[in-house]
Design a protein around this motif. Structure first.
Motif, mmCIF file in Angstrom:
data_model
loop_
_atom_site.group_PDB
_atom_site.id
_atom_site.type_symbol
_atom_site.label_atom_id
_atom_site.label_comp_id
_atom_site.label_asym_id
_atom_site.label_seq_id
_atom_site.Cartn_x
_atom_site.Cartn_y
_atom_site.Cartn_z
ATOM 1 N N GLN A 188 0.819 -1.209 0.000
ATOM 2 C CA GLN A 188 0.000 0.000 0.000
ATOM 3 C C GLN A 188 0.853 1.260 0.000
ATOM 4 O OE1 GLN A 188 -0.355 -2.639 1.888
ATOM 5 N NE2 GLN A 188 -2.458 -2.949 2.625
ATOM 6 N N ASP A 189 1.978 1.204 0.692
ATOM 7 C CA ASP A 189 2.852 2.372 0.736
ATOM 8 C C ASP A 189 3.450 2.646 -0.647
ATOM 9 O OD1 ASP A 189 2.472 2.697 3.548
ATOM 10 O OD2 ASP A 189 3.885 1.033 3.866
ATOM 11 N N GLU A 205 -6.368 15.125 -5.786
ATOM 12 C CA GLU A 205 -7.071 14.173 -4.925
ATOM 13 C C GLU A 205 -6.154 13.790 -3.775
ATOM 14 O OE1 GLU A 205 -9.167 12.544 -3.656
ATOM 15 O OE2 GLU A 205 -10.805 11.884 -4.944
ATOM 16 N N ASP A 206 -6.759 13.355 -2.719
ATOM 17 C CA ASP A 206 -5.997 12.826 -1.590
ATOM 18 C C ASP A 206 -5.233 11.591 -2.042
ATOM 19 O OD1 ASP A 206 -5.829 12.594 1.593
ATOM 20 O OD2 ASP A 206 -6.158 10.600 0.708
ATOM 21 N N ASP A 256 -3.908 9.126 -0.435
ATOM 22 C CA ASP A 256 -4.346 7.875 0.210
ATOM 23 C C ASP A 256 -5.617 7.353 -0.450
ATOM 24 O OD1 ASP A 256 -2.352 7.439 2.097
ATOM 25 O OD2 ASP A 256 -3.209 8.943 3.443
ATOM 26 N N ARG A 257 -6.500 8.278 -0.738
ATOM 27 C CA ARG A 257 -7.728 7.845 -1.398
ATOM 28 C C ARG A 257 -7.396 7.270 -2.776
ATOM 29 N NH1 ARG A 257 -12.004 12.056 0.368
ATOM 30 N NH2 ARG A 257 -11.310 13.287 -1.428
ATOM 31 N N LEU A 258 -6.545 7.977 -3.489
ATOM 32 C CA LEU A 258 -6.153 7.473 -4.815
ATOM 33 C C LEU A 258 -5.538 6.077 -4.717
ATOM 34 C CD1 LEU A 258 -4.654 10.520 -6.744
ATOM 35 C CD2 LEU A 258 -6.779 9.277 -7.186
ATOM 36 N N SER A 259 -4.712 5.894 -3.701
ATOM 37 C CA SER A 259 -4.065 4.579 -3.587
ATOM 38 C C SER A 259 -5.109 3.498 -3.285
ATOM 39 C CB SER A 259 -2.947 4.644 -2.544
ATOM 40 O OG SER A 259 -3.245 3.916 -1.405
ATOM 41 N N ALA A 260 -6.112 3.866 -2.487
ATOM 42 C CA ALA A 260 -7.208 2.910 -2.254
ATOM 43 C C ALA A 260 -7.886 2.571 -3.576
ATOM 44 C CB ALA A 260 -8.220 3.488 -1.266
ATOM 45 N N PHE A 261 -8.131 3.594 -4.393
ATOM 46 C CA PHE A 261 -8.800 3.350 -5.669
ATOM 47 C C PHE A 261 -7.969 2.400 -6.536
ATOM 48 C CE2 PHE A 261 -10.896 7.831 -5.501
ATOM 49 C CZ PHE A 261 -11.725 7.387 -4.501
ATOM 50 N N ILE A 313 -5.625 0.266 -5.757
ATOM 51 C CA ILE A 313 -5.571 -1.104 -5.227
ATOM 52 C C ILE A 313 -6.910 -1.793 -5.440
ATOM 53 C CG2 ILE A 313 -5.391 -2.433 -3.101
ATOM 54 C CD1 ILE A 313 -3.248 -0.432 -2.211
ATOM 55 N N GLY A 314 -7.979 -1.059 -5.190
ATOM 56 C CA GLY A 314 -9.298 -1.630 -5.404
ATOM 57 C C GLY A 314 -9.486 -2.131 -6.820
ATOM 58 N N LEU A 361 -6.587 8.297 -12.112
ATOM 59 C CA LEU A 361 -5.567 9.272 -11.722
ATOM 60 C C LEU A 361 -5.673 10.560 -12.533
ATOM 61 C CD1 LEU A 361 -2.532 6.837 -11.470
ATOM 62 C CD2 LEU A 361 -3.619 8.034 -9.571
#
Lengths: 191, 191, 191, 191
Positions: free
Chosen positions: A122-123, A140-141, A143-148, A150-151, A184
């Motif tokens: 995740q990092d 965008e945030d 962290d939120r982008l990284s969640a997206f 990964i999702g 992104l």
DNA sequence: AATGAATGAGTGTTCATTCAT
DNA sequence: GATGAATGAACACTCATTCAT
């Protein structure tokens, strides 16, 4: 040099498979030992118990996945990095589904038992999201982008696993990468 | 009429919470009964065993979630439907986190024990993705698109659950909806 | 006169059958109630528990068998009495196998819970053996003779039950009676 | 070689005794383990469960009894064979009452789980009855005769067990053997 | 290094019974 | 008279673990 440990490797393999297929709690020492073809007691020669074995597997394979992602990204510009990371992940799923699933898809509390500053996949993705945002993508945030991000590929893997999408997973790499770029706010890559 | 069932509802509540918090296999009958404040044997008057209790919870709440999504979408045009469905899901997470997590985030084998033609949340999202693609979005496999959409908000929920994103989840609804539209290739909504 | 008990008779029938077919310990209250088509609690309206129900059945049917034997013997001379008792027993097996088996073939500790001076089928046969010995048969301990006589027809019944002898049991009555006379040292009856 | 099994023999002994004294269904794993002085779990290392333990005991002791009878009979002429078999059985009861009772007096379903061609004590006695009938005794169905013979000594044992006849059982051997000869229509042996 | 034996605590489930209606 | 609900204790069995060899 004394005789090499005969039980260690079979136990690791068997445990990885069973933890992934049945879950940690549903997998017993007996299952693991039987699948490995060794005695139950042999496990305790190499690990202090079921928990430690699982943690051992997790730390090792977590490192593999993190390294894989780091190397895929390297110093590429964000758009290429996204494509490379996506491809690397989906390739891993096809090559080593047990590793992929154990590290990324199985629910465990194991992550909590690692040092808090341990670098996680995740990092890596969060760093990538940050770089992409800085490179002119959406505001965008990270962290939120990284969640997206990964999702996107995790759910794709999940769908493939349960038969909702046809395999191999690598065949979806371009589509997943393209969707990631749209998320992104980056322009699509030319193929 | 003999006395009304006093143990049924507490058992349902306790089981739902514990299955979500600890997982199905890690949750014992004793845990459930103690949390419900009733005897272990009471469970067997209402369900044939732990499995049936879990299946009962799953079918009921699965229906709730499916209905929620269906109603959020209604006959709205795709872009609005995406926003409404996103908001409905994230609201549900804030209002009924146990239901959301049990249906959407906990790993079960329970889904396999349902009739194959049972309408699932994934089916609702797949329909939505199909409609969006038809409405001029990207040319993409609808199943793949539905995986992407589900991945977006599910991973967001997961991040919030593990503290990587600040709650409440509804505060991320606009961002998730916007990302979903980008994934679908639809223009952003005006706020 | 209030409404008649609806559960009592079905419970008796079901319990008798299940005690015989499965044994006392292997038969649960639930089995009995389900077979009787009534609730489990209904049993406790009529008996204080499973034990008392069994004892009730035993005393009643024990009396029936004892009376049957007493009447078959009546004041007949020993040789005729032996034949009549044999026939009565084997007829009972054919007509009411559950009663026969419950009283004479099922292992229970129930007999111990009856008053010590209760007249039992064994006592009837012992009297018969005594009379036969007095009437010029072999010089033998009457208790031993009564064991022999009972063994003859009980084991015959057992063989028929397990299929080692063809039924109906009454078809073996002459042979059993003849063997009994030989055991007692009495001349065979003329047919 | 790891340490030798310490729990196996005590468990066998305890189980044999309790199955005979209380019956199979009334005997719990806890009873057996406590009587053997070992843990309950130890049982499962040596047998797959209560059923298999009982079946193991049954097959072993059934073989012992069958062999005992076969050897008592040997190639003796029928009249002597009857006497020898009777004595052997009644001696067994005095020496090893648990074995005798478990094999011959306790109601099991165990016999059904043995191969159908397994030689049983009843088969030995049936052979003996056939030989006796051929040797000039009564004209009778050999199966029926074998039921009679078994009934004689089994009921005698039962009477002794419940105190209706004084022990030891061997003291009744001559009387039982004489009755058996009368049943078979053979002349009495000279003592 | 590896194992079969053994165990105490725990599993899900059933037991006979009582209670409230 | 009859019932569905509820229960504490027991059921057969499995758990992860330790021990002696």
């Amino acid at each position: 040099m004394p005789r090499p440990p005969l039980a260690r490797a079979p136990l690791r393999q068997a445990a990885l498979r069973l933890f992934v297929e049945q879950g940690f709690h549903a997998t017993g020492i007996r299952d693991i030992a039987r699948a490995a073809g060794v005695s139950e007691a042999a496990l305790y020669r190499h690990w202090s118990g079921k928990d430690e074995l699982a943690l051992d597997l997790f730390t090792e394979h977590l490192g593999e996945v993190t390294t894989l992602l780091d190397q895929a990204i390297g110093s590429r510009p964000p758009a290429q990095a996204v494509a490379a990371a996506t491809r690397a992940c989906l390739d891993l799923y096809d090559r080593e589904p047990l590793v992929f699933r154990f590290v990324l898809m199985v629910e465990h509390d194991l992550a909590r038992r690692l040092p808090a500053d341990r670098r996680m996949p995740q990092d890596v993705i969060a760093d990538l999201a940050r770089a992409a945002a800085a490179a002119g993508g959406v505001k965008e945030d990270p962290d939120r982008l990284s969640a997206f991000l990964i999702g996107l590929f995790l759910q794709t893997a999940s769908y493939a696993l349960y038969g909702r999408l046809p395999g191999p997973l690598a065949s979806h790499a371009d589509a997943v990468a393209a969707a990631a770029l749209r998320v992104l706010g980056l322009p699509p890559e030319r193929t």
